[in-house]
Design an enzyme around this catalytic site. Sequence first.
Site, PDB file in Angstrom:
ATOM      1  CD  GLN A  45      -4.058  -5.593 -18.504  1.00  0.00           C
ATOM      2  OE1 GLN A  45      -4.602  -4.879 -19.334  1.00  0.00           O
ATOM      3  NE2 GLN A  45      -3.007  -6.355 -18.812  1.00  0.00           N
ATOM      4  CB  CYS A  61      -1.933 -10.513 -21.445  1.00  0.00           C
ATOM      5  SG  CYS A  61      -2.814  -9.568 -20.197  1.00  0.00           S
ATOM      6  CG  LEU A  62       0.976  -4.946 -21.257  1.00  0.00           C
ATOM      7  CD1 LEU A  62       0.505  -3.515 -21.063  1.00  0.00           C
ATOM      8  CD2 LEU A  62       2.418  -4.994 -21.722  1.00  0.00           C
ATOM      9  CG  HIS A 119      -7.910  -7.641 -18.905  1.00  0.00           C
ATOM     10  ND1 HIS A 119      -7.243  -8.571 -18.140  1.00  0.00           N
ATOM     11  CD2 HIS A 119      -7.125  -7.437 -19.988  1.00  0.00           C
ATOM     12  CE1 HIS A 119      -6.110  -8.922 -18.737  1.00  0.00           C
ATOM     13  NE2 HIS A 119      -6.015  -8.252 -19.864  1.00  0.00           N
ATOM     14  N   GLY A 129      -3.046  -2.277 -25.573  1.00  0.00           N
ATOM     15  CA  GLY A 129      -4.252  -2.066 -24.802  1.00  0.00           C
ATOM     16  C   GLY A 129      -3.964  -2.301 -23.330  1.00  0.00           C
ATOM     17  CG  HIS A 154      -6.638  -9.287 -24.664  1.00  0.00           C
ATOM     18  ND1 HIS A 154      -5.817 -10.391 -24.739  1.00  0.00           N
ATOM     19  CD2 HIS A 154      -6.203  -8.572 -23.586  1.00  0.00           C
ATOM     20  CE1 HIS A 154      -4.946 -10.348 -23.729  1.00  0.00           C
ATOM     21  NE2 HIS A 154      -5.150  -9.245 -23.027  1.00  0.00           N
ATOM     22  CD  GLU A 155      -6.602  -4.687 -23.334  1.00  0.00           C
ATOM     23  OE1 GLU A 155      -6.693  -4.660 -22.088  1.00  0.00           O
ATOM     24  OE2 GLU A 155      -5.594  -5.119 -23.911  1.00  0.00           O
TER      25      GLU A 155
HETATM   26 ZN   LIG Z   1      -4.449  -8.426 -21.188  1.00  0.00          ZN
END
Ligand SMILES: [Zn+2]
Length: 187
Positions: free
Chosen positions: A50, A99-100, A145, A45, A141-142
Amino acid sequence: MVLPVYLYGHPVLRKETEDIEKDYPGLDKLIRDMWETMYFTEGVGLAAPQIGKSISLIVIDGSVLGDEFPECKDSKMCLINPELEVIEDMEPVGRNEGCLSLPGMSENVKRTEHVRLNWLDENFVEHEREFTGFLSRIIQHEFDHLLGTVYTDRISPIRKQMVRNKLNNLSRGKVKCDYRTVSAKAR
Ligand SMILES: [Zn+2]
C-alpha cells in the site's frame, strides 16, 4: 514521514510480496514511516504494497477499536514475513471492511475470525499466536495484501457489480481523500 498510499488499480497491489532479511535497506525508517502513515490516515493496519513496496511487512494497531472489540486492545504489532493459517472451526462472519487503498468505500466481507499466525517482529524475533474476532479480521485483511488480494475480491458478485464504477474511478485516480495517494493512472 507520512508516505503516499497506493490506490486500488495500481499493479503493486496485485503482486505477491517477497520475504525480507534483517539487512533490508532502510528497514527501521520504513517501519517508522509506515506507523506514521497508518496513524495519519486513521487506519488500523497498513501493508507494504500500500506504500508501493512489494515486501512482506505489515503494521497493525486496532487499539482504537478496543471498546467495541476487546481483542483489539493493545494490538500494536509489526509483522515481518508472516505465515497465516485460517482455522475453520467456526462459522464465517460478515462485517464491514474498509481499506486505505480504497478510500470512501466499505463492504461486507465474510471471514472465519480465527487464525494462527507466525511472524517476525521488528527485532526479527519469531512469534506464533492464535487470534480471534475483529483483530483476526484485521490480520487477514492485511495478510491478503501480501498475496495481491484486496477485500473487494471477497465480496459477492452482485455487490462487486454495484461498486464497479467506484473501483473504475479509483483506478483512474478520480478520488477525494485527505491523504496523498498514488493511482495507476499516475504511473
Ligand atoms: Zn487494505
